[in-house]
Design an enzyme around this catalytic site. Structure first.
Site, PDB file in Angstrom:
ATOM      1  CE1 TYR A  32       2.629  -0.454   6.980  1.00  0.00           C
ATOM      2  CE2 TYR A  32       2.435   0.461   9.180  1.00  0.00           C
ATOM      3  CZ  TYR A  32       2.604   0.636   7.825  1.00  0.00           C
ATOM      4  OH  TYR A  32       2.771   1.898   7.320  1.00  0.00           O
ATOM      5  CG  HIS A  76      -1.878  -1.125   1.280  1.00  0.00           C
ATOM      6  ND1 HIS A  76      -3.245  -0.985   1.138  1.00  0.00           N
ATOM      7  CD2 HIS A  76      -1.672  -2.442   1.461  1.00  0.00           C
ATOM      8  CE1 HIS A  76      -3.829  -2.162   1.232  1.00  0.00           C
ATOM      9  NE2 HIS A  76      -2.896  -3.060   1.426  1.00  0.00           N
TER      10      HIS A  76
END
Length: 366
Positions: free
Chosen positions: A340, A73
């Site tokens: 993440y 992303h």
């Protein structure tokens, strides 16, 4: 232990017109870009089976390393606004965000690829990540994608899928036979593959419905737990536009143009599970007749560039939750959180800290 509220990130390099991500044909490219959304946010994995570092290494191997950017992303835009709760979800959760109140929101729209220079048409998915900051200081962070279901149910299967989609050293492209073999051995991906056949790149972030895919629990003042999934559904069915011919970057300009005419709104729709519904398997959908509660309206009224906007400093960890919301037993939640966190640690050490500006590209208050 994962740090849930990390210090501000370091400056990211500006987006540019560098090499674009090659466009893969068929189901393969759609599947890999959806699957790598697993690495969107940070937590814990069993290091004896699969580590966060190995997941991030896999993303870097497949997408290349782009210093200072998120490992997935990586191309996006910061947004801000607020959530106007109508109180309908308050009987199910004691979280302040669901009381009849207004909660400030910061977030990010993004393209689910690991290359920040990808054209907006490279993948059919769009994502929405949000941070709700309650008056009591507690936060709710959520990362959602414009797809109804995840392709696999475990972190191990996701990693296998990444390996199947890895570029062949001889050609620089994935071997199409490998993902085909992977899916043949993973029948749980059937619902996702059915969706992939109809998925097309949207020309606007504003027209998409964004879903949590994973399940969570709402917990009320009496301690009762209700398994749920949620989605953000655009209000008033905004006009669907076609991508400009030969345009590479059109999602952010489209967003700015729409905000120039007024705020954009999504209703937060919460689906309530019933006994027997799969709570810990994101590859399985729930029956369509389940009760759905409209919990209020998300209002987005401004944007900022991602390189120096407020969303740059946010780790959109889906397990950062206020009292009244809890994660389910879905193993993908912990995997998303852990991967993440590893990505965050890498990118914050890759560039020097530069002056940060806060002037939005567009701003329209309601």
């Amino acid at each position: 232990m994962v740090e849930r509220f990390p210090p501000p990130e370091q400056q990211k390099p500006p987006l540019g017109t560098g090499n674009t991500l090659f466009r893969l044909a068929g189901i393969g490219v759609l599947v890999v870009t959806a699957a790598v959304s697993l690495a969107y946010v940070g937590g814990y994995l069993d290091p004896h089976r699969l580590t966060p570092a190995r997941l991030v290494d896999g993303l870097e191997h497949n997408n290349g390393v782009h210093p200072g950017f998120r490992r997935n992303h990586s191309k996006g835009v910061c947004v801000a606004g607020y959530f106007e709760s109508n109180g309908n979800a308050a009987p199910f959760s004691s979280a302040e965000v669901f009381s009849p109140t207004r909660t400030p929101v910061e977030g990010r729209f993004a393209l689910p690829t690991g290359n920040p220079y990808s054209p907006d048409s490279a993948v059919p998915l769009r994502s929405m990540a949000l941070r709700f900051t309650q008056a009591n200081g507690q936060q709710w962070r959520t990362g959602m994608n414009a797809m109804p279901v995840f392709p696999v149910s475990t972190p191990e299967a996701f990693y296998e899928l990444m390996q199947a989609q890895a570029p062949d050293p001889a050609t620089g492209k994935p071997d199409p036979a490998k993902p085909a073999a992977f899916f043949a051995s993973h029948p749980e991906s059937a619902a996702f593959l059915a969706w992939v056949k109809t998925a097309k790149p949207s020309a606007s972030y504003a027209t998409e419905t964004y879903t949590s895919v994973n399940a969570f629990y709402l917990i009320n003042a009496g301690g009762e737990r209700q398994a749920v999934r949620w989605k953000m559904v655009p209000v008033d069915q905004p006009t669907v536009a076609s991508p400009p011919p030969d345009a590479k970057d059109y999602l952010e300009p489209d967003l700015d143009g729409r905000l120039a005419s007024g705020p954009l709104r999504w209703d937060l729709m919460i689906t309530l599970a019933e006994p027997g519904d799969p709570v810990s398997d994101a590859s399985k959908q729930w029956p369509g007749e389940r009760r759905v509660v409209n919990a209020g309206t998300l209002v987005i009224d401004s944007t900022q560039p991602q390189v120096d906007g407020d969303c740059r400093d946010i780790n959109f960890d889906p397990l950062v939750l206020p009292a009244g919301i809890a994660g389910s037993e879905d193993p993908l939640l912990a995997a998303r959180s852990a991967a993440y966190a590893a990505s965050y640690q890498r990118r914050t050490g890759e560039v020097d800290q530069l002056p940060k500006t806060t002037a939005p590209v567009s701003e329209k208050k309601s």
